[in-house]
Design a protein around this motif. Structure first.
Motif, short mmCIF file in Angstrom:
data_model
loop_
_atom_site.label_atom_id
_atom_site.label_comp_id
_atom_site.label_asym_id
_atom_site.label_seq_id
_atom_site.Cartn_x
_atom_site.Cartn_y
_atom_site.Cartn_z
N UNK A 276 1.25 -0.68 0.36
CA UNK A 276 -0.81 0.65 -0.12
C UNK A 276 0.97 1.71 0.19
N UNK A 277 0.28 2.70 -0.21
CA UNK A 277 1.09 3.82 -0.81
C UNK A 277 1.87 3.45 0.41
N UNK A 278 0.94 4.14 1.94
CA UNK A 278 0.87 5.00 3.23
C UNK A 278 2.12 4.36 3.64
N UNK A 279 2.93 2.84 3.68
CA UNK A 279 3.54 2.31 4.07
C UNK A 279 5.10 2.71 3.24
N UNK A 280 4.72 3.08 1.59
CA UNK A 280 6.19 3.14 0.87
C UNK A 280 5.90 4.04 1.25
N UNK A 281 5.14 5.29 1.16
CA UNK A 281 5.32 6.60 1.51
C UNK A 281 6.28 7.11 3.58
N UNK A 282 5.79 5.87 4.46
CA UNK A 282 6.17 6.40 5.45
C UNK A 282 7.36 5.74 5.36
N UNK A 283 8.00 4.89 4.62
CA UNK A 283 9.68 4.19 4.70
C UNK A 283 10.65 5.26 4.58
N UNK A 284 9.65 5.63 2.93
CA UNK A 284 9.88 7.03 2.21
C UNK A 284 10.50 8.42 2.49
#
Length: 342
Positions: A276-284
């Motif tokens: 999901x985009x939320x987890x990718x966003x948070x890791x980035x």
């Protein structure tokens, strides 16, 4: 012929944004549609080419005609539904209901579309839509669909700042008189649809307990769309027009499979599909040394991620840390995903 044997994932849904012209100009329309966008309509030839190519993808069972407002060119809509039906596809339309200015007109149009092969109809309504389209028109359309035993869904703009709610639609006199507690009710579904701010300074209130599923974003790979300028889109989520990476190229004869293969080979897209985009966003954000914002819709995370060069650079420099795990989980999820298409 569109060969898809080389694709790991088989898309399940096709969409055609027939035009960006609309009879409404909602303040936060995800595609910025309006009455003034008159030169954005797809030709029948372009639509037919797309339908021919997606008909070769066995996993795609349904095509959605939307916009903009797909009912603006009603003869073209009928022709496209007829062709899609004749080549074995189920069909759905998404509309604001402007055309249902009386129950008689609504019944006539629905009968015509059902005769061409229409399977389902979706309506959009709520505070913003109702500045242009009275809810009574939507109700006329819903009644006409239910009478023809067509599946019909009504999406109601929803956040804590909105006045009109799902309950207001269900308790409207026309619904109570014609649908409620009758045999027609089984054909009607009324759902809340999160309404967020994309293009203005509108500030909406949302439930403070917003949550997101941890199962990733199937929308990244389960839809293929043709939009009003002739672009193929690998996703038609709310922010897809604000993400250039989701515009895969122009449709030509027999090039759909190539675009889909390239789309499914992109690691960021694979990661979004898995987590999901939320987890990718948070890791980035963590890699970039930034404190991540909190957004009210998963598509907003995707848009902010793709339009933030610092976050994209952080992924490029650090993705090897998660690559093996994500690709392993991608293959596992792909098996489950493809089972849903068979």
């Amino acid at each position: 012929m569109c060969e898809t044997n080389n694709l790991i994932l088989q898309p399940r849904l096709a969409a055609i944004l027939m035009t960006y012209q609309c009879t409404a100009k909602c303040d936060e329309c995800c595609f910025s549609c309006s009455p003034s966008l008159k030169n954005t309509a797809l030709s029948y030839e372009k639509i037919k080419s797309f339908l021919d190519q997606i008909s070769e993808i066995s996993s795609i069972k349904i095509v959605v005609f939307t916009g903009g407002e797909c009912f603006i060119n009603f003869p073209l809509l009928k022709k496209c539904i007829r062709y899609a039906h004749n080549i074995g596809l189920m069909t759905r339309c998404v509309t604001n209901g402007f055309w249902a200015n009386s129950i008689e007109n609504a019944r006539r149009k629905i009968k015509e579309l059902k005769a061409e092969g229409l399977s389902e109809l979706n309506f959009s309504t709520g505070d913003s839509h109702q500045e242009f389209i009275p809810v009574e028109k939507v109700l006329n359309g819903v009644i006409a669909c239910a009478e023809e035993e067509l599946e019909v869904c009504v999406s109601v703009e929803t956040n804590d700042s909105k006045n009109f709610k799902v309950e207001d639609f269900i308790n409207h006199p026309l619904f109570l008189e014609n649908i409620k507690s009758s045999t027609l009710e089984e054909f009607v579904d009324i759902i809340p649809a999160t309404w967020v701010s994309f293009h203005s300074d509108n500030t909406y209130i949302f439930d403070s307990n917003l949550s997101y599923e941890d199962t990733g974003c199937n929308g990244m790979f389960d839809t293929i769309a043709l939009e009003g300028r002739g672009d193929i889109m690998g996703c038609c989520g709310l922010t897809s027009n604000d993400i250039k990476e989701l515009h895969l190229g122009k449709l030509t004869d027999n090039n759909l499979s190539e675009m889909l293969f390239e789309h499914q080979s992109d690691f960021i897209k694979i990661w979004i599909f898995v987590e999901g985009a939320k987890k990718v966003f948070e890791q980035a954000s963590a890699w970039a040394g930034e404190i991540p914002e909190v957004y009210a819709h998963k598509c907003l995370y995707c848009a902010y991620l793709y339009n933030n060069p610092k976050l994209l650079k952080a992924i490029q420099e650090n993705y090897q840390e998660v690559q093996e795990d994500i690709l392993s989980r991608y293959l596992q999820k792909s098996v489950q995903f493809n089972l849903l298409t068979t």
